[in-house]
Write a protein that holds these residues in place. Structure first.
Motif, PDB file in Angstrom:
ATOM      1  N   PHE A 221      40.285   5.537  18.345  1.00 33.32           N
ATOM      2  CA  PHE A 221      40.682   6.593  17.296  1.00 33.32           C
ATOM      3  C   PHE A 221      39.199   7.072  16.755  1.00 33.32           C
ATOM      4  O   PHE A 221      39.362   8.158  15.907  1.00 33.32           O
ATOM      5  N   ASP A 222      37.856   6.718  16.977  1.00 30.97           N
ATOM      6  CA  ASP A 222      36.708   7.273  16.623  1.00 30.97           C
ATOM      7  C   ASP A 222      36.536   8.498  17.443  1.00 30.97           C
ATOM      8  O   ASP A 222      35.692   9.400  17.103  1.00 30.97           O
ATOM      9  N   HIS A 223      37.275   8.725  18.457  1.00 34.48           N
ATOM     10  CA  HIS A 223      37.004   9.895  19.580  1.00 34.48           C
ATOM     11  C   HIS A 223      38.574  10.553  19.920  1.00 34.48           C
ATOM     12  O   HIS A 223      38.870  10.828  21.045  1.00 34.48           O
ATOM     13  N   GLY A 224      39.413  10.536  18.723  1.00 34.20           N
ATOM     14  CA  GLY A 224      40.572  11.210  19.061  1.00 34.20           C
ATOM     15  C   GLY A 224      41.681  11.130  18.079  1.00 34.20           C
ATOM     16  O   GLY A 224      41.499  10.181  17.017  1.00 34.20           O
ATOM     17  N   ARG A 225      42.893  11.927  18.184  1.00 35.74           N
ATOM     18  CA  ARG A 225      43.772  11.789  17.299  1.00 35.74           C
ATOM     19  C   ARG A 225      45.179  11.806  17.801  1.00 35.74           C
ATOM     20  O   ARG A 225      45.424  12.274  18.803  1.00 35.74           O
ATOM     21  N   VAL A 237      38.673  17.458  23.764  1.00 34.00           N
ATOM     22  CA  VAL A 237      37.804  17.112  24.634  1.00 34.00           C
ATOM     23  C   VAL A 237      37.313  15.719  24.826  1.00 34.00           C
ATOM     24  O   VAL A 237      37.987  14.941  23.968  1.00 34.00           O
ATOM     25  N   THR A 239      35.272  13.533  23.920  1.00 31.64           N
ATOM     26  CA  THR A 239      34.728  12.608  22.985  1.00 31.64           C
ATOM     27  C   THR A 239      35.639  12.953  21.753  1.00 31.64           C
ATOM     28  O   THR A 239      35.665  12.582  20.568  1.00 31.64           O
ATOM     29  N   ASP A 240      36.702  13.833  21.884  1.00 35.21           N
ATOM     30  CA  ASP A 240      37.698  13.965  20.663  1.00 35.21           C
ATOM     31  C   ASP A 240      39.037  14.460  21.421  1.00 35.21           C
ATOM     32  O   ASP A 240      39.300  15.701  21.305  1.00 35.21           O
ATOM     33  N   ARG A 242      42.794  14.963  21.927  1.00 34.13           N
ATOM     34  CA  ARG A 242      44.054  15.154  20.698  1.00 34.13           C
ATOM     35  C   ARG A 242      45.357  15.306  21.503  1.00 34.13           C
ATOM     36  O   ARG A 242      45.507  16.061  22.260  1.00 34.13           O
TER      37      ARG A 242
ATOM     38  N   ASN B  31      40.081  17.332  10.253  1.00 32.83           N
ATOM     39  CA  ASN B  31      41.044  16.650  11.305  1.00 32.83           C
ATOM     40  C   ASN B  31      39.994  15.744  12.027  1.00 32.83           C
ATOM     41  O   ASN B  31      40.110  14.401  12.521  1.00 32.83           O
ATOM     42  N   MET B  32      38.751  16.337  12.241  1.00 32.92           N
ATOM     43  CA  MET B  32      37.855  15.632  13.375  1.00 32.92           C
ATOM     44  C   MET B  32      37.374  14.265  13.249  1.00 32.92           C
ATOM     45  O   MET B  32      36.927  13.970  12.365  1.00 32.92           O
ATOM     46  N   PRO B  33      37.675  13.335  14.223  1.00 36.55           N
ATOM     47  CA  PRO B  33      37.070  11.964  13.954  1.00 36.55           C
ATOM     48  C   PRO B  33      35.413  12.099  14.200  1.00 36.55           C
ATOM     49  O   PRO B  33      35.003  12.904  14.737  1.00 36.55           O
ATOM     50  N   ALA B  34      34.918  11.068  13.525  1.00 33.86           N
ATOM     51  CA  ALA B  34      33.410  10.966  13.732  1.00 33.86           C
ATOM     52  C   ALA B  34      33.045  11.154  14.924  1.00 33.86           C
ATOM     53  O   ALA B  34      31.787  11.808  14.967  1.00 33.86           O
ATOM     54  N   GLY B  35      33.344  10.470  15.894  1.00 36.35           N
ATOM     55  CA  GLY B  35      33.106  10.523  17.102  1.00 36.35           C
ATOM     56  C   GLY B  35      32.736  11.944  17.953  1.00 36.35           C
ATOM     57  O   GLY B  35      32.241  12.124  18.933  1.00 36.35           O
ATOM     58  N   GLY B  36      33.663  12.888  17.338  1.00 42.65           N
ATOM     59  CA  GLY B  36      34.010  14.229  17.884  1.00 42.65           C
ATOM     60  C   GLY B  36      32.700  15.206  17.616  1.00 42.65           C
ATOM     61  O   GLY B  36      32.296  16.246  17.855  1.00 42.65           O
ATOM     62  N   ALA B  39      29.770  16.615  20.356  1.00 42.07           N
ATOM     63  CA  ALA B  39      30.184  17.897  20.991  1.00 42.07           C
ATOM     64  C   ALA B  39      30.583  19.086  20.204  1.00 42.07           C
ATOM     65  O   ALA B  39      30.204  20.288  20.721  1.00 42.07           O
ATOM     66  N   ARG B  40      30.996  18.799  19.106  1.00 42.76           N
ATOM     67  CA  ARG B  40      31.422  19.884  18.166  1.00 42.76           C
ATOM     68  C   ARG B  40      30.152  20.604  17.624  1.00 42.76           C
ATOM     69  O   ARG B  40      30.043  22.085  17.663  1.00 42.76           O
TER      70      ARG B  40
END
Lengths: 495, 495
Positions: A221-225, A237, A239-240, A242, B31-36, B39-40
């Motif tokens: 969940f640090d890299h997605g939702r 992507v 690292t994120d 969804r 929205n974005m989790p920290a790990g994103g 790349a963002r």
């Protein structure tokens, strides 16, 4: 700067715009109010144009030629190969044809939404004729460049390395035993009684349950939702990531298994090689391999009795249904492995699903190779449905050849990915079991060794190897249907 | 295609990438989790580069020259003027300076987050020196091109048409009466007792209340959303406005008024002229006018007794606090108009806020014009705080000159917008009252005539007119501080 470096820098640049495209696509499905659509479409079209422009930049050809005489490691060669593959896909089709197909595709798809509802084959056929013609033209151009049949050329867009020869064997064998197996299982299940859990199950509780199961499946969940959309998908992507689902408050089982499916896609993305981020070689290998991961999670793990045991009590607790017999391990297992012959692919169970795919494969193969006409499709559909599932779709176009979106915009070659995914998943599981105590891991609810195997053999490889190499290295054999057959018999036939 | 058409097409194209930038910015906050983040950041930097490249495209200069000899309507001339203005802003600063300032700014801002916490002026000063130097360099270049003072040139970035001469008058007058008025009001309020509504107020209930209030303020949910972020803001695009807030479960009053504030920004965006979508002339006129709309909603409407009356019962009902005396109209009115002298601008009330802004204006003006050094700032800050609010910030840098983010990345010229916004808002209200029964509309809770006035005079004008023209056409006079003074006296001084 070497040509190799120029190429990788160029593809990194493309990936930044693809990032925007992926996130805006997710947002459009998960967040955007209807009134935002016009401006969003403009932005998406502009991004697509720009990405296409970068993907077909004239300097790339020279760079590719020059890079071939540079001294490259094996990994660099794989990186180059995948860049080149994407470049060839993007450049080989004349702009006029790309635009014409895109226009015909969106016209046909748009009208199809009403025509399907109205069972209007005559209306659909008129638009679809153009889509088929332009897709054949595309297939022909790709075939000449790749020296293969038109359909084989289209397959490469989704499943690099796939061929009609291999699919004819895989699906031909499957056709031999599948209809009988389906009949046997249905007969056997007739005597079973299955309880349907009675809702309502509030969406907020279902979401909490989904999140808990995602945690058990080590979604990061640090890299997605997890969010909601009308059509569930896995976007974003690596690292994120969804993922989305849709909650039906009268039935929690679909959203739950849908989340498990998307979590499989997501963990593949989250496990892709970081050092290759932004490069084609760092992307998922193919649609079939992607589907193998979602189906590994949904079918190999998610419908495994030990897994269902662990989630049955969790679901009962989180949905405030303790003591409800419909939540028993045994009942949920029956619910999740119930087999029915139906018209609709997306509603099909694990066992009948391949029949839907094989039918579509055979038709689209012959359609692209020009051995049948698009007007032959309804009758062929009816014949094959009768033959594989004993159902007639005569004059029932909306539940027959007009049911899927894929053909409306000319995505011919995509359908096999679904069943290839199921076959890969079964073969991966068989190979994994040689070194991992999967049963024990599932019973303990500690799946780390399972995920470590997938990460080591599939996720971390990205597209560094061809699809064939990836599968052979992971399983010690080329793809075959034996493991899939064994899996289905083991699961669905009482011993 | 005429040069004028080429120019508008080019700016439409830019707007598609700006759309992506706006939505990704919103997503990163909401929205974005920290790990994103990694790349963002890459995607955002690439988008910024690409937008800068398009904004400084070499063909634009020729097109602008050619377009001037084309036969254009008044509206087309305004469209051209605003494109040209953006083009000049983007092209005039050498790439090297842009990069150097951006690097120095992010270095300074990043370190500031820790340094502020540690009250570390010495550490901050070292980084900030470079930011100030590079900003002066930028200001000098812009000043030469616009034939004005360096600070006036920076003002144009946020408030086109603003000048030191005008601000010196507006703020100079305000300084004459503001400190006394503050003292009078504080003395008067000493005798009042104010109840603090006791929570917890669940975020979900606060959100429902916020949405209901947004509906009353005619926020168009078909063209926008309400979400959460650490720092509330109004983002997105005019046809899909994304506002955010932050819920403190122990205090609902801040999120509620914050939502009203952002709804003002949002309605301006939603009311911008559709036919100019994607063109600079279709954008909001200035930061000050933007703030005038948020402050019109928050201060002119939101803190009006008739409005507070209508939301007091609504809030009590939706937060399950019926009968709680803290939710009475009278008590909420007192809460929302409580005046306190404090160190922190973002926590300041309506009455003391201008003192914080005037102080910053005077310092940044002299800093950009080179009449003071950056090392003079702490002492000047202390002197002015003593003079305007009777507070000392000696050696208290973190609650003094290090409290804001704006200066850390060189956004000199931004601060006046806040108080200009408050002054515009008061002047708009005074003008509106000549033709609209605002009091009656507020009492009936039917604000349509209020919004129609704003749409007709402000929102629908976009940037078709200069800031001065816009204000004169709407109010019949140039901007002055009289209406603001009258508004504050009316509201805060007991008759």
């Amino acid at each position: 700067m070497s040509s190799f470096e120029k190429i990788t820098q160029h593809y990194q640049q493309i990936s930044h715009f693809s990032h925007a495209q992926a996130m805006l696509g997710w947002d459009a499905a998960a967040n955007m109010p209807a009134g935002g659509n016009h401006a969003r479409s403009g932005a998406m079209a502009e991004l697509a144009r720009h990405i296409h422009q970068l993907s077909t930049a004239p300097q790339l050809e020279t760079w590719f030629t020059d890079a071939e005489s540079e001294s490259l490691t094996d990994e660099q060669q794989a990186i180059l190969r995948e860049c080149r593959r994407q470049w060839q896909f993007a450049t080989i089709i004349p702009e006029d044809l790309v635009r014409a197909k895109s226009l015909a595709g969106s016209t046909c798809e748009h009208a199809w939404r009403t025509q399907r509802h109205n069972n209007d084959w005559q209306g659909f056929e008129k638009n679809w004729k153009t889509v088929v013609e332009l897709s054949r033209e595309e297939a022909q151009i790709r075939a000449e460049a790749n020296q293969c049949s038109p359909y084989d050329a289209m397959l490469q867009l989704y499943e690099p390395g796939a061929s009609t020869a291999a699919l004819d064997t895989l699906f031909g064998e499957t056709k031999q035993w599948l209809p009988d197996l389906i009949n046997q299982v249905i007969e056997q299940q007739q005597g079973e009684s299955v309880l349907t859990p009675a809702g309502p199950f509030p969406a907020s509780q279902q979401k909490q349950l989904g999140v808990e199961v995602m945690k058990r499946l080590r979604f990061n969940f640090d890299h997605g939702r997890l969010d909601e959309s009308v059509h569930p998908f896995c976007g974003g992507v690596p690292t994120d990531v969804r993922i989305t689902t849709r909650y039906d408050e009268s039935d929690f089982t679909q959203a739950l298994m849908g989340i498990i499916h998307e979590t499989g896609h997501a963990r593949y993305e989250q496990g892709l090689p970081e050092k290759l981020a932004g490069l084609p070689a760092g992307e998922a290998r193919s649609m079939g391999i992607h589907e193998s991961q979602s189906l590994f999670f949904e079918m190999q793990l998610g419908r495994h009795p030990a897994f269902i045991q662990s989630i049955s009590s969790l679901a009962a607790e989180m949905l405030e249904s303790q003591g409800n017999p419909a939540f028993s391990e045994d009942n949920l297992q029956k619910l999740y492995t119930r087999v029915n012959k139906g018209f609709i692919r997306v509603d099909a169970d694990e066992l009948t699903y391949p029949a839907h795919v094989i039918l579509r494969y055979e038709i689209e193969r012959d359609l692209m190779n020009g051995t049948i006409s698009h007007t032959d499709v309804p009758e062929l559909w009816d014949q094959k449905m009768q033959s594989y599932l004993g159902l007639s779709t005569r004059n029932n176009f909306k539940d027959g050849c007009m049911q899927d979106i894929h053909w409306t915009d000319g995505s011919f070659g995509y359908f096999p990915s679904y069943t290839l995914g199921a076959m890969y998943a079964a073969q991966f599981m068989a190979a994994m079991k040689k070194t991992v105590d999967v049963e024990g891991a599932l019973k303990k609810g500690e799946l780390t060794p399972v995920f470590e195997w997938l990460k080591a053999h599939i996720w971390s490889k990205g597209s560094l190897f061809t699809t064939g190499e990836l599968v052979s290295q992971a399983t010690g054999e080329t793809l075959n249907a034996v493991h899939f057959k064994n899996h289905l018999k083991d699961r669905y036939l009482n011993q």
